[in-house]
Design an enzyme around this catalytic site. Structure first.
Site, short mmCIF file in Angstrom:
data_model
loop_
_atom_site.label_atom_id
_atom_site.label_comp_id
_atom_site.label_asym_id
_atom_site.label_seq_id
_atom_site.Cartn_x
_atom_site.Cartn_y
_atom_site.Cartn_z
N ALA A 109 -14.21 16.36 -5.21
CA ALA A 109 -14.39 14.91 -5.25
C ALA A 109 -13.10 14.26 -4.83
O ALA A 109 -12.04 14.90 -4.80
CB ALA A 109 -14.76 14.46 -6.66
N GLU B 10 -11.68 12.03 -11.67
CA GLU B 10 -11.50 11.00 -10.62
C GLU B 10 -11.30 9.62 -11.24
O GLU B 10 -10.57 8.79 -10.70
CB GLU B 10 -12.68 11.00 -9.65
CG GLU B 10 -13.01 12.36 -9.00
CD GLU B 10 -11.82 13.08 -8.39
OE1 GLU B 10 -10.82 12.43 -8.04
OE2 GLU B 10 -11.88 14.33 -8.27
N GLU C 218 -2.25 15.08 -9.83
CA GLU C 218 -3.31 16.06 -10.09
C GLU C 218 -3.19 16.71 -11.47
O GLU C 218 -4.19 16.98 -12.13
CB GLU C 218 -3.35 17.11 -8.98
CG GLU C 218 -3.71 16.54 -7.60
CD GLU C 218 -5.03 15.77 -7.59
OE1 GLU C 218 -5.81 15.88 -8.56
OE2 GLU C 218 -5.28 15.02 -6.62
N1 BES Z 1 -7.44 14.20 -5.09
C1 BES Z 1 -8.30 15.30 -5.25
C2 BES Z 1 -9.11 15.60 -4.02
C3 BES Z 1 -8.36 16.37 -2.96
C4 BES Z 1 -8.11 17.70 -3.15
C5 BES Z 1 -7.93 15.77 -1.82
C6 BES Z 1 -7.42 18.40 -2.19
C7 BES Z 1 -7.25 16.47 -0.85
C8 BES Z 1 -6.99 17.81 -1.04
C9 BES Z 1 -9.27 15.08 -6.38
O1 BES Z 1 -8.82 14.23 -7.36
C10 BES Z 1 -9.46 16.41 -7.06
O2 BES Z 1 -8.53 16.91 -7.61
N2 BES Z 1 -10.64 16.97 -7.01
C11 BES Z 1 -10.92 18.26 -7.61
C12 BES Z 1 -11.86 18.14 -8.75
C13 BES Z 1 -11.20 18.02 -10.06
C14 BES Z 1 -12.18 17.98 -11.18
C15 BES Z 1 -10.18 19.06 -10.33
C16 BES Z 1 -11.51 19.16 -6.58
O3 BES Z 1 -11.77 18.67 -5.49
O4 BES Z 1 -11.72 20.32 -6.85
ZN ZN Z 2 -7.41 14.96 -8.59
#
Ligand code: BES
Ligand code: ZN
Length: 979
Positions: A372, A408, A430
């Site tokens: 996401a 998110e 993150e």
């Molecule tokens: N900001 C990230 C999405 C992202 C990940 C963008 C890698 C660019 C590169 C988002 O907030 C995220 O961390 N998503 C996770 C899910 C979360 C529950 C750990 C994912 O995509 O796995």
């Molecule tokens: Zn994230």
């Protein structure tokens, strides 16, 4: 996905999708990294690689143990100011030096506002666009330098913002490798000038997974439908509009989208009614004018055109929340909508700051790289991370939705309102969201025991990667775009979350909350560094008379890689603690360490040591080991009642391991065997994790872990079982080609036997009981438990023949093992179901099941399909590789397949997939031969240095561990069978 959404593509960490528990790929071994598969970029150091081969050959002949210097991936000198300026080729056949020699933009000009107009043609897959940027000059310069990637610039125009006088642009220069474009001006700009730069450009709307791209799905009438959507983080806003594409260049965005009449367009803010209409070349267009965003970073902009439906609701503070999905799936959005409302209200209270926008949209995107993306006000999701079908989806799939939504939403404050200054501090974004997602989920589902699960999916996962000499500090220098992609790993996510959890432990939640509010308020609409967060927390701690120097404490955790093992020993009344860096293999540390890995903290940490003893198990003590290597805590240690044991690192909230003396190990093992309930599930899990990891790291003999885990015959809790099974899985994979494999397998099956009987095949019990059933049955089946084959085949055939559905929480075990034990008919049936199902989580289970076959023809088929997007979506390719790699009979095929398709895969998924690819394919390498083969392969490729070093280090460890421990394990099993 981060290291592959193992939930989504992250595996081992990547996590991603529900691998966490009930489910999927992570279950069987591949479960530690979070490595998203990201960019479309290609690594480009062919010349270096060639030089590296020559060097490597020389080095290998010079030393008997292969070294790693040959893997020169990623050009570390890219940022070197002494290097000659990059040269650009110009259209007119001349060439001239590019005026800027860094991947980072100059600070001489800053943007304050973007006006972006996009005409998105979903019939011809084409975008015509313009962007006007208002910017301020802070130092005289003759150039404006921006990011732009694969955009065709057709015209440009510069004028003074105030006088509207034109300033001539004499030349456009490109430096493609760094996605830079430079406008050379006729006259120098002065400090404080304000300018308007307008650029017209166009681009094709490709079916990729970054920038502004197209995704598609088939509707109920069998018609293929297209949508346009964006994924900009970290470096892809520049693929949609020329911009200052760095997180600290915040600006406001006014967006207009021209779209086909009858479609919907969405962006960060709501559109202003009414629409304007346009007629042009037989197309009917409508224009949506979106309200201006707050000041924010480019990577958070979102633009979508689709024909989706939505459901909406309103929060306590009147935020309009809507969830969008294709019409056929709109009945699966209720859970996400419902919890979004609750979690948004919860976070407003938690942060003591209101959500900044009037609306929040969530949307399910059919083709999505990560799990996401937190675009401000317009969060995009992979379908499995948002759609939940209560009749078809497992508890793990439901928890995944909650976790991703909570993650998110946390970014709407931490990341969007306050953003890291540069990607070096990505972990702030993150790690923080990965910590708070547990609080948010716990708020809506207290019965899910989220904090017990935290040790499994965060702390223990992070400790695997961070035990390597080739790990990295949380805060790290980074410049190159490919290196930025690689920061979305288990260090940023899991270690980040774990050290914040440790911080919460010693600071207490109320002080942490106050500090966070202070930090967010101080830096709102701006950027911050790790030290800014520590400063805010230190201040609050002082004001509350707690007086913890958070800056000093936390620097030792964020600025150096790794973590300590604390050795606690007792002689009579004197208790001593000693700390040293925990390493998976101390003997090879120099082979995998580079000069820049020296730490100014000397690999010594400020450790909050918590403990309790037999005499007072509910009396938790805290003592600080402040970068001292030895500590005598006789004074603090309450020896009342002459306790037999001490348990340190209470609930495994600290990011360290504990090694006890033999007497204490023995006492703890006796306790586990006599009454394990004296210790919490997290403590039992922590003890098992420490005992196994210490033995994998040669700190204790395997006997300690094996003796301890005997108590599992009485264990009925998910959390300790999951820890133990992950370690047994690893142990079995390590011994797979050795004579002891058979007796070891028999032993593990015996150990599992009571819990298999206890948990049974009925899909009942609490959330964690369901997870327990899933993990226990998965491992029992993997070890060919005699009941398994009969059971899964009968359930699967009942489904095939009579349409009797299998309970959602049993599906992953039943599907996978029915394919393993079944034949063509089962495979074909599952493939058909895979194509037909409308439930994304079900589709994922079926895809994974298809990889468990023992029929090599089916294996080659599914591997081939994985590179054919019309058969298997690009976003799901890694699930196939992970599945096949976990299939004992087929895993060597995946290695061969990945080697032969390496260039194609890197081309589609970008440099960040190195990490995932290497982890998937080499986790079962256990011999010197395998090591050499991997070494040879890496020498012939561009590979990112860290990913390659980590893969080699892990394989080197496996080879040595088996060599040194095989006999000990055999002896332990022999002694046991004699008893
Ligand atoms: N900001 C990230 C999405 C992202 C990940 C963008 C890698 C660019 C590169 C988002 O907030 C995220 O961390 N998503 C996770 C899910 C979360 C529950 C750990 C994912 O995509 O796995
Ligand atoms: Zn994230």
């Amino acid at each position: 996905m981060v290291d592959a959404e193992v939930d989504d593509i992250s595996f081992l960490s990547a996590s991603g999708e529900s691998m966490k528990h009930g489910g999927n790929y992570e279950q069987m071994g591949i479960s530690h990294t979070r490595q998203l598969v990201c960019s479309q970029r290609k690594a480009t150091c062919v010349a270096l690689a060639a030089a590296a081969v020559i060097l490597a050959v020389a080095m290998i002949s010079a030393f008997s143990r292969p070294t790693i210097e040959h893997c020169h991936i990623g050009n570390n000198s890219l940022h070197d100011a002494t290097q000659a300026k990059p040269i650009v080729g110009l259209a007119d056949g001349t060439s001239e030096p590019f005026p800027w020699r860094s991947t980072r933009l100059p600070r001489t000009i800053r943007p304050s506002q973007y006006d972006i107009h996009l005409q998105i043609n979903l019939t011809e897959f084409h975008v015509n666009a313009s962007v006007s940027i208002v910017m301020q000059v802070s130092e005289p310069t003759e150039y404006i330098i921006l990011h732009s990637n694969n955009l065709t610039i057709t015209s440009y125009y510069l004028k003074s913002h105030k006088t509207l006088r034109k300033i001539a642009i004499t030349k456009l220069l490109f430096y493609k490798r760094w996605n830079l474009v430079a406008f050379r001006l006729q006259r120098a700009l002065y400090a404080n000038e304000e300018l308007d730069l307008t650029i017209e450009y166009n681009m094709p709307l490709r079916d990729k997974l970054t920038g502004l791209y197209r995704s598609s799905y088939v509707d109920d009438d069998g018609k293929k439908r297209y949508i346009a959507t964006t994924q900009f983080e970290p470096n892809s806003a520049r693929e949609a509009f020329p911009c200052f594409d760095e997180p600290a260049f915040k600006a406001v965005f006014a967006i207009q989208i021209i779209r086909d009449k009858g479609l919907v367009s969405l962006s960060n803010k709501p559109a202003e009614p009414p629409h304007q209409f346009l007629k042009d070349e037989g197309f009917d267009w409508e224009v949506d004018v979106f309200r201006q965003t707050p000041k924010m970073s480019t990577y958070l902009v979102a633009i979508i055109v689709c024909d989706f439906k939505s459901k909406s609701d309103i929060t306590g503070n009147n935020v309009q929340v809507a969830v969008y999905a294709p019409k056929a799936k709109i009945d699966q959005v209720d859970f996400a909508l419902n919890i979004t409302i609750k979690i948004l209200d919860f976070y407003e209270d938690f942060f003591q700051i209101r959500y900044q926008l009037q609306k929040l949209d969530l949307i399910a995107i059919p083709d999505f790289k990560a799990g996401a993306m937190e675009n401000w006000g317009m969060v995009t999701y992979r379908e499995t991370a948002i759609l939940y079908n209560e009749n078809e989806s497992s508890s793990a799939a439901q928890e995944r939705v909650a976790i991703v939504v909570a993650h998110e939403l946390a970014h709407q404050w931490f990341g969007n309102l306050v953003t890291m200054d540069w990607w070096s501090d990505l972990w702030l974004n993150e790690g923080f969201a990965s910590f708070v997602e547990f609080l948010g989920t716990d708020h809506v589902k207290p019965e899910w025991n989220m904090m017990d699960q935290f040790v499994l999916t965060e702390t223990q996962v992070a400790m695997v990667t961070d035990a390597l000499a080739s790990s990295r500090p949380l805060t790290v220098e980074v410049n190159d775009a490919d290196e930025i992609d690689l920061l979305f790993d288990s260090i940023s996510y899991q270690k980040g979350a774990a050290i914040l959890n440790m911080l919460q432990g010693f600071l207490t939640l109320p002080i942490l909350k106050k500090g966070l509010t202070r930090y967010l308020t101080l830096h709102e609409f701006g950027n911050a560094k790790t030290s800014d967060l520590w400063d805010a927390l230190t201040q609050v701690s002082r004001e509350q008379q707690q007086n913890l120097d958070v800056v000093t404490i936390m620097n030792s955790w964020t600025q150096q890689m790794g973590y300590p093992v604390v050795t606690i020993s007792r002689q009579g009344n004197v208790l001593k603690a000693r700390q040293q860096r925990f390493l998976l293999n101390q003997d090879t540390v120099t082979n995998f360490t580079r000069p820049q890995d020296e730490s100014s903290y000397g690999y010594v940490w400020n450790i909050p040591i918590t403990y309790y003893t037999e005499s007072h198990p509910s009396d938790v003590q805290l003592i600080w080991m402040n970068r001292n290597t030895e500590l005598n805590f006789a004074d603090n240690f309450n020896l009342d009642g002459n306790p037999e044991w001490i348990k340190a690192n209470v609930n495994q909230t600290g990011f360290y391991r504990v090694k006890y003396d033999q007497k204490n190990w023995d006492a703890l093992i006796r306790l586990l065997k006599s009454n394990h309930h004296v210790l919490s599930p997290a403590d039992r899990s922590g003890l098992l994790d420490d005992a196994f990891s210490l033995s994998f790291g040669f700190y204790v003999a395997p006997k300690v872990a094996l003796d301890m885990s005997e108590y599992l015959s009485e264990e009925r809790d998910y959390v300790p079982w999951q820890t133990a099974l992950q370690h047994y899985y690893k142990l079995l994979v390590l011994c797979e080609e050795k004579p002891i494999y058979r007796p070891l397998k028999k032993y593990v099956l015996e150990l599992l036997s009571p819990v298999v009987t206890y948990i049974g095949w009925q899909d009942t019990g609490s959330h964690l009981d369901k997870y327990l059933r899933s993990t226990v049955m998965r491992h029992a089946c993997w070890l060919d438990h005699p009941d398994c084959k009969v059971k899964v085949l009968s359930m699967f055939r009942a489904w095939m023949v009579n349409g009797t559905k299998i309970a959602p929480n049993l599906r992953s075990v039943v599907y996978g093992n029915a394919i393993k034990y079944g034949g063509d008919e089962e495979w074909e049936f599952a493939y058909k179901q895979y194509q037909d199902t409308r439930t994304p989580s079900e589709k994922k289970e079926l895809l994974q099941a298809l990889t468990t076959t023992t029929d090599m023809w089916h294996i080659t088929q599914i591997l081939d399909y994985s590179l054919q997007p019309e058969k298997i979506r690009k976003q799901d390719m890694f699930f196939v590789l992970i599945g096949v790699a976990n299939n004992r009979l087929a895993r060597w095929h995946v290695w061969r397949f990945v080697q032969s398709s390496w260039d194609t895969i890197i081309d589609i998924y970008g440099a960040s997939s190195y990490n995932t690819l290497l982890k998937i394919t080499t986790q079962h390498f256990t011999t010197e031969f395998d090591y050499n083969e991997l070494n040879r392969f890496l020498m012939s490729r561009n590979c990112t240095l860290r990913a390659a070093r980590q893969a080699l280090e892990l394989v080197r460890h496996s080879v040595e561990w088996v060599d040194r421990n095989e006999e000990l394990i055999e002896k332990w099993l022999r002694d046991k069978s004699r008893m």
